[in-house]
Design an enzyme around this catalytic site. Sequence first.
Site, short mmCIF file in Angstrom:
data_model
loop_
_atom_site.label_atom_id
_atom_site.label_comp_id
_atom_site.label_asym_id
_atom_site.label_seq_id
_atom_site.Cartn_x
_atom_site.Cartn_y
_atom_site.Cartn_z
N THR A 144 0.82 -1.21 0.00
CA THR A 144 0.00 0.00 0.00
C THR A 144 0.86 1.26 0.00
O THR A 144 0.70 2.14 -0.86
CB THR A 144 -0.91 -0.01 1.24
OG1 THR A 144 -1.63 -1.23 1.24
CG2 THR A 144 -1.89 1.14 1.23
N LYS A 152 6.94 1.92 11.89
CA LYS A 152 6.99 2.28 13.32
C LYS A 152 7.62 1.19 14.19
O LYS A 152 8.27 1.49 15.19
CB LYS A 152 5.60 2.62 13.82
CG LYS A 152 4.61 1.49 13.71
CD LYS A 152 3.21 1.95 13.41
CE LYS A 152 2.48 0.80 12.75
NZ LYS A 152 1.24 1.17 12.13
N GLU A 189 9.50 10.30 9.28
CA GLU A 189 8.33 11.16 9.52
C GLU A 189 7.02 10.37 9.48
O GLU A 189 6.11 10.61 10.29
CB GLU A 189 8.30 12.27 8.45
CG GLU A 189 7.17 13.25 8.59
CD GLU A 189 7.22 14.00 9.91
OE1 GLU A 189 8.18 14.74 10.15
OE2 GLU A 189 6.27 13.84 10.71
N VAL A 248 4.94 7.93 12.57
CA VAL A 248 3.96 8.38 13.58
C VAL A 248 3.02 9.38 12.91
O VAL A 248 3.46 10.34 12.30
CB VAL A 248 4.65 9.07 14.78
CG1 VAL A 248 3.61 9.51 15.80
CG2 VAL A 248 5.68 8.16 15.42
N GLU A 253 -5.35 -2.90 11.41
CA GLU A 253 -4.17 -3.67 11.07
C GLU A 253 -4.59 -5.10 10.73
O GLU A 253 -5.68 -5.53 11.11
CB GLU A 253 -3.21 -3.71 12.27
CG GLU A 253 -2.71 -2.36 12.72
CD GLU A 253 -1.57 -1.83 11.86
OE1 GLU A 253 -0.57 -2.53 11.70
OE2 GLU A 253 -1.71 -0.71 11.34
N LYS A 309 4.07 4.08 18.59
CA LYS A 309 4.18 5.47 18.15
C LYS A 309 4.54 6.38 19.34
O LYS A 309 5.37 7.28 19.20
CB LYS A 309 2.87 5.92 17.50
CG LYS A 309 2.62 5.16 16.17
CD LYS A 309 1.20 5.35 15.67
CE LYS A 309 0.93 4.62 14.38
NZ LYS A 309 -0.50 4.57 14.04
N GLY A 328 -3.28 5.65 5.84
CA GLY A 328 -3.76 5.68 4.45
C GLY A 328 -2.61 5.79 3.48
O GLY A 328 -1.56 6.37 3.78
#
Length: 402
Positions: A13, A102, A126, A129, A187, A202, A299
């Site tokens: 994704t 993460k 970046e 989280v 998830e 996170k 997303g």
Amino acid sequence: MDRVEIAVLGYGTVGSGVVEVLNTNQEIINRRAGKDIHVKYVLDLRDFPGDPIQEKVVHQMDPILEDPDVKVVVEVMGGVEPSYSYVKKALLAGKSVATSNKELVARHGAELLKIAGENRVNFFYEASVGGGIPVIRPMFSCLTAEDIDEVSGILNGTTNYILSKMTFEGADFESVLKEAQEKGYAERNPEADVEGYDAGRKIAILSSMVCEKQVDFESVYMEGITKITREDILYAGKLNRAIKLLARSRMQDGVMYAMVAPFLVENDHPLYSVNGVFNAIFVHGNMLGDAMFYGKGAGKLPTASAVVADVVDAVKHLGINIRIRWSQEKMQVGEIKDFACRFLVRIPEDCLKKAQEAFGQTETVDAGVPGEIGLITGVMREEDFAEAAAKLPVINRIRLNG
Ligand code: HSE
């Protein structure tokens, strides 16, 4: 314009999103990077016949590591292995890395930053989280003049979506979870979302950045939302509060507490209005006061956009390491038993007198649930609360934010 080659590890994704972002905003991105960013390799176990990237697919890491033209590696495979080995080798080979992973960052971020520094490359994360929300860079750059005493975030879209639906539609937990899975928010293993592990990773990353030491995921106290019921939501409404799964790093009496748990958030708090799959990170600094970062925390394209921004930053700083302070020294995190807050505690109505004796100073809340009553305690240590609660048939308890 000079060309710079990159490799994308994982064409799922986020990986396909990275390619899409690079293609869609090619001109803007290249102008801002000052270079023509070109994907030379896509590493994946699968082939993608008919996909424009098919010619770039490799199944081994070595061609990428051995190619001196590749200056930046994007790691979006997820999981700790083989991501960790690949990222480490890439940094050691003099390539910068941008990742959304993460799990990798929470476990090995400090070490990978050190290796990046030693090799004059960058390790950026970046998107690990808050997906597309800028938060990591503000933490190490824009807020660098701040002494931060609190970071409280809604860092998991799935659980926020579930709690919002329970609040606004009176739905129950199980049915909304099923819907979230069908919509692809949750998830693969929903346990990571609903038990707070995803948010825990996170907040381990954000906490580490606040104290510049290693806050292990394992030292974060984690409580999910599986025990939250429709009745709890009624109490929240009665109190003009909303139940939010907060991932929080907070200084209390000089000790850092890192935790994930449902909290009753008051209606004048900025996090109260964060609903659905949106994420938000509330930060309090001693000079700045309150600040909040809000947006899409997950997303394909929002996450990929943050990864590509890291790629651009890496391209702009070839040969220069941007120092992010996060050492491998372990941070001593406070034990949950010493954390203090107020609680809503629900008890059978006929236990009111006994409960008032056990919890001391309390106020009552009647949310119209037959046969029971709610009490709001004063500020209590978790251990003291648990001791008092053990004397009673407690139906549920939820912490109050503030
Ligand atoms: N399952 C995660 C969420 C995805 O719901 O926020 C982003 O890490």
